[in-house]
Each structure stands twice: as C-alpha cells, then as structure tokens.
Write an enzyme that holds these catalytic residues in place. Structure first.
Site, PDB file in Angstrom:
ATOM      1  N   ASP A  75       6.122   2.265   6.861  1.00 46.42           N
ATOM      2  CA  ASP A  75       4.873   1.529   6.635  1.00 46.42           C
ATOM      3  C   ASP A  75       4.022   2.348   5.662  1.00 46.42           C
ATOM      4  O   ASP A  75       3.372   3.308   6.075  1.00 46.42           O
ATOM      5  CB  ASP A  75       4.170   1.338   7.976  1.00 46.42           C
ATOM      6  CG  ASP A  75       2.831   0.642   7.883  1.00 46.42           C
ATOM      7  OD1 ASP A  75       2.483   0.147   6.788  1.00 46.42           O
ATOM      8  OD2 ASP A  75       2.117   0.608   8.898  1.00 46.42           O
ATOM      9  N   GLU A  79      -5.155   1.511   2.574  1.00 47.99           N
ATOM     10  CA  GLU A  79      -4.995   0.396   3.511  1.00 47.99           C
ATOM     11  C   GLU A  79      -5.093   0.876   4.951  1.00 47.99           C
ATOM     12  O   GLU A  79      -5.720   0.224   5.793  1.00 47.99           O
ATOM     13  CB  GLU A  79      -3.654  -0.300   3.266  1.00 47.99           C
ATOM     14  CG  GLU A  79      -3.475  -1.601   4.051  1.00 47.99           C
ATOM     15  CD  GLU A  79      -2.876  -1.429   5.430  1.00 47.99           C
ATOM     16  OE1 GLU A  79      -2.831  -2.412   6.189  1.00 47.99           O
ATOM     17  OE2 GLU A  79      -2.447  -0.307   5.770  1.00 47.99           O
ATOM     18  N   GLU A  80      -4.481   2.015   5.256  1.00 42.38           N
ATOM     19  CA  GLU A  80      -4.468   2.502   6.629  1.00 42.38           C
ATOM     20  C   GLU A  80      -5.837   3.003   7.084  1.00 42.38           C
ATOM     21  O   GLU A  80      -6.087   3.138   8.282  1.00 42.38           O
ATOM     22  CB  GLU A  80      -3.437   3.629   6.791  1.00 42.38           C
ATOM     23  CG  GLU A  80      -1.992   3.221   6.534  1.00 42.38           C
ATOM     24  CD  GLU A  80      -1.435   2.271   7.579  1.00 42.38           C
ATOM     25  OE1 GLU A  80      -2.168   1.920   8.524  1.00 42.38           O
ATOM     26  OE2 GLU A  80      -0.263   1.881   7.447  1.00 42.38           O
ATOM     27  N   ASP A 106       4.132  -5.903   3.716  1.00 40.90           N
ATOM     28  CA  ASP A 106       3.867  -4.853   4.692  1.00 40.90           C
ATOM     29  C   ASP A 106       4.926  -4.941   5.788  1.00 40.90           C
ATOM     30  O   ASP A 106       5.888  -5.706   5.665  1.00 40.90           O
ATOM     31  CB  ASP A 106       2.448  -4.987   5.268  1.00 40.90           C
ATOM     32  CG  ASP A 106       1.814  -3.632   5.565  1.00 40.90           C
ATOM     33  OD1 ASP A 106       2.491  -2.787   6.184  1.00 40.90           O
ATOM     34  OD2 ASP A 106       0.643  -3.424   5.198  1.00 40.90           O
ATOM     35  N   HIS A 143       3.975   3.156  13.312  1.00 36.42           N
ATOM     36  CA  HIS A 143       2.975   4.233  13.296  1.00 36.42           C
ATOM     37  C   HIS A 143       3.407   5.446  14.110  1.00 36.42           C
ATOM     38  O   HIS A 143       2.562   6.239  14.545  1.00 36.42           O
ATOM     39  CB  HIS A 143       1.602   3.728  13.765  1.00 36.42           C
ATOM     40  CG  HIS A 143       0.886   2.932  12.725  1.00 36.42           C
ATOM     41  ND1 HIS A 143      -0.486   2.716  12.744  1.00 36.42           N
ATOM     42  CD2 HIS A 143       1.328   2.290  11.609  1.00 36.42           C
ATOM     43  CE1 HIS A 143      -0.836   1.983  11.710  1.00 36.42           C
ATOM     44  NE2 HIS A 143       0.255   1.713  11.004  1.00 36.42           N
ATOM     45  N   HIS A 146       0.821  -1.218   0.000  1.00 35.47           N
ATOM     46  CA  HIS A 146       0.000   0.000   0.000  1.00 35.47           C
ATOM     47  C   HIS A 146       0.851   1.261   0.000  1.00 35.47           C
ATOM     48  O   HIS A 146       1.951   1.300   0.562  1.00 35.47           O
ATOM     49  CB  HIS A 146      -0.985   0.002   1.180  1.00 35.47           C
ATOM     50  CG  HIS A 146      -0.367   0.090   2.542  1.00 35.47           C
ATOM     51  ND1 HIS A 146      -0.071   1.292   3.151  1.00 35.47           N
ATOM     52  CD2 HIS A 146      -0.023  -0.866   3.436  1.00 35.47           C
ATOM     53  CE1 HIS A 146       0.429   1.072   4.355  1.00 35.47           C
ATOM     54  NE2 HIS A 146       0.475  -0.232   4.557  1.00 35.47           N
TER      55      HIS A 146
END
Length: 363
Positions: free
Chosen positions: A180, A212-213, A235, A329, A67
């Site tokens: 990410d 995706e997130e 990922d 994150h 992604h």
C-alpha cells in the site's frame, strides 16, 4: 520492451518513503515517466505528473493516480540511554509494532533498528497478550547513549519505515511492507509503458501523489492544475479470504482488481466515495470486453483521496480500482502480482477509449 511487473514492483518495495518523505520513490517515478511522457513535472508538494496521449486543448482529460507514501513513524525524542521514542505517521497497525524491525533514514544513511518489547520471560499477566500503547514503546538502534545516536545521524524528526524485504510466495503472491501503495505506483509505470507507442484520443495524466497516508489531500494541487474530466485512483483494499475475514465480503486475492462501490472513513462518514453507477458499469464493460476479471467492493474503514477529489471544481466523475491485499498496514502485507497485472491491463484498455464514450453525467 515488455514491462516486467514483478521486477518493477520489487524495485519500488525496496525503497522507503513515509508521508512527506517520498523523494526516493518520486525520483524513480519521475525518471521512468521521463522516458516516454510528453512532459513530466513535480509540483512544490512533491507530486509527480506525467502527460501522455492527445495534446489537443479540447481532448477529454483522464487522470489516473496512486500514492507514493507508506505508513511509518517519526522520531519524537532521543532518550539519554540512546533509545528512541516515536510517533505514528499514518496508520501502521499498532498490534504489530512490538518486535517489528525498522529502518531509519539517518543523515549519514540508513540505520536499522527494532521496536522493543518487554522480554517474555519477565512479562506478567496482560503484558504477555496485550500490545502496549505507542507511548510505552521505543526503537532500539544499538546506540550506547544519546550522543551515539546523534553520531549515527538520528535526530528528532528522522523518518522511520517498517523493514521487511519483499518475499515471493506461491501462486503469484508477494509479501512485503508498503504494498500500500507501491502496487498502485507499479500500475502507473505499467500503464505508461503500455501507452508509450499508442495514439490516444484522450489526454492522459498519470500522477504519483504524496501524503495520502497522512492527510489524504496531498494530490489536491495537482487536481487543480490538471483539471481532469474524470479521475481513477489505484489503491489497495483488504482481501477477505483469510480466516478472520472470510464472512465479511467476497473480495479475495487472485480474482482481479476491485471496483469500489462505496468506501468511507472508519470513524464516520465525513469523507468517502459513492461511485456513480454509470462509472461502475463503464469499468465493468471495459473489463468484460478485454476478459479481465474484476470484483465489486464495499469497504467501510477504507478511505483514499477519493474522499476529497470528487468535491473539487464543479464535481469530478471519480472511480477507484482496488488491489486486494491481506494484512494491510502491517509489516507483512500480501497481494497478488496477477491482480496487479490485471489492473494494468484494465487501465490501459480504458486509456484507449475515445473521449466521447466516457460517462461524465452525475449518475
């Protein structure tokens, strides 16, 4: 031309793209895919698809994807004094928000700012140790008032990204926001470069996906168009070599990509992946034959498109490769360029396997 893993990763990390605003990354992916793919297209949701290998309608169809979007924020309200209220897009770590620097995609170009924090000298009690909720936070872009913020090109809905230019650390590590999943996007470009001159028995589809997130389902329109016989997602996964996670699992940085055995949403098992044992064995065999280090992972709390793709059509054999990453994150994720290179090597080896050798049975 040799693919420069580090250079391509750093180029992608320099770009911003929260969910629904992936166009800058998409432009790079489409441009680079177009140099070698049989065909490249972008669907109406923004996914980029590149086709390589066999063009036979009967060829085994393998889809590999990652992604493009990153976690971030969106402006919710502009205060009269020029400070900005905001909401999360995806799951940026709330504990790291206060004091973080950000970059906004303003109408007239990028606007830099920071997420405010109560001055330490005037903080009392828990204010010095406990992070405030997002409803108590604001972004400071230096605006004198609401009209000044508007002149700077800021509106309700303006996307906001964490700002931390990539830094190279020792032992092949890199620190940045958005590893990410710019790691995965770089892996796609590496595979594209590796297979450019190869005669593949299979039809290979490389997909740079969106949202995706945010909702984990942005790739579904591509899936229904490509109709793959098998899919592999790329990922990140938390690396457990830091002092706080050293007793949780054996997945660590610089030991190769992880092969997912199990993952699911942290608030319940309503979506997740249990990889078929035949697929795990298939990936491990390919890795062993090419002397590529891999690790097995079980990761509750991690969820990607794996949770939904496998349920499409009549059930799709599906596997996931995960690049270990520290501080996920947050504005300062850390991962290994060596692991990324090994992931590219493994995917390239898999792409060269003949179609009839791929496991497609349920278990």
């Amino acid at each position: 031309m040799t693919f420069d893993v580090q250079k391509n990763l750093l180029n992608l990390l320099a770009l911003d793209g929260i969910s629904g605003h992936e166009h800058k990354i998409a432009a790079v992916m489409q441009q680079q895919f177009s140099q070698s793919a049989h065909q490249v297209w972008q669907d109406r949701l923004g996914n980029i698809v590149a086709q390589y290998g066999s063009r036979s309608p009967d060829a085994f169809r393998l889809m590999i994807f990652a992604h493009m979007d990153e976690v971030g924020f969106m402006v919710r309200k502009i205060e009269e004094n020029g400070f900005l209220r905001f909401e999360r897009v995806g799951g940026p770590a709330q504990i790291t928000m206060s004091g973080s620097t950000v970059r906004l995609d303003g109408e007239h170009g990028p606007v830099h700012g920071c997420i405010g924090i109560k001055s330490y000298h005037f903080s009392k009690g828990d204010e010095r140790t406990q992070p405030p909720g997002i409803e108590h936070l604001w972004i400071d872009i230096g605006a004198a008032d609401k009209q000044d913020a508007a002149r700077m090109g800021i509106k309700v809905g303006t996307p906001v990204c964490l700002y931390n230019p990539p830094q190279l650390l020792a032992n092949d590590l890199v620190c940045s926001k958005a590893l990410d999943d710019r790691l995965g996007c770089t892996a796609l470009l590496g595979v594209a470069a590796a297979v450019e001159q190869l005669e593949l028995d299979i039809a290979l589809y490389l997909v740079a996906s969106v949202q995706e997130e945010f909702n984990i389902r942005g790739i579904l329109p591509v899936l229904r168009r490509v109709n793959p016989d098998m899919a592999i997602g790329i990922d990140i996964t938390p690396s457990c070599d830091t002092p706080d996670l050293s007793d949780y699992s054996d997945v660590v940085i610089n030991k190769g990509p992880g092969i997912t055995c199990l993952n699911y949403h942290g608030r319940g098992t309503l979506a997740g992946l249990i990889t078929p044992p035949k697929l795990i064995a298939f990936l491990e065999k390919a890795a062993a034959e090419h002397q590529i280090p891999v690790q097995r992972e079980v990761a509750p709390g991690v969820i990607t498109e794996t949770g939904y793709i496998q349920m499409e059509q009549d059930g799709i054999p599906y596997a996931s490769l995960s690049i270990p990453c520290r501080y996920t994150h947050s504005p300062s994720e850390v991962a290994s360029i060596r692991d990324l290179s090994d992931c590219i090597r493994l995917l390239t080896a898999i792409a060269q396997i003949e179609g009839q050798q791929f496991p497609v049975a349920a278990r």
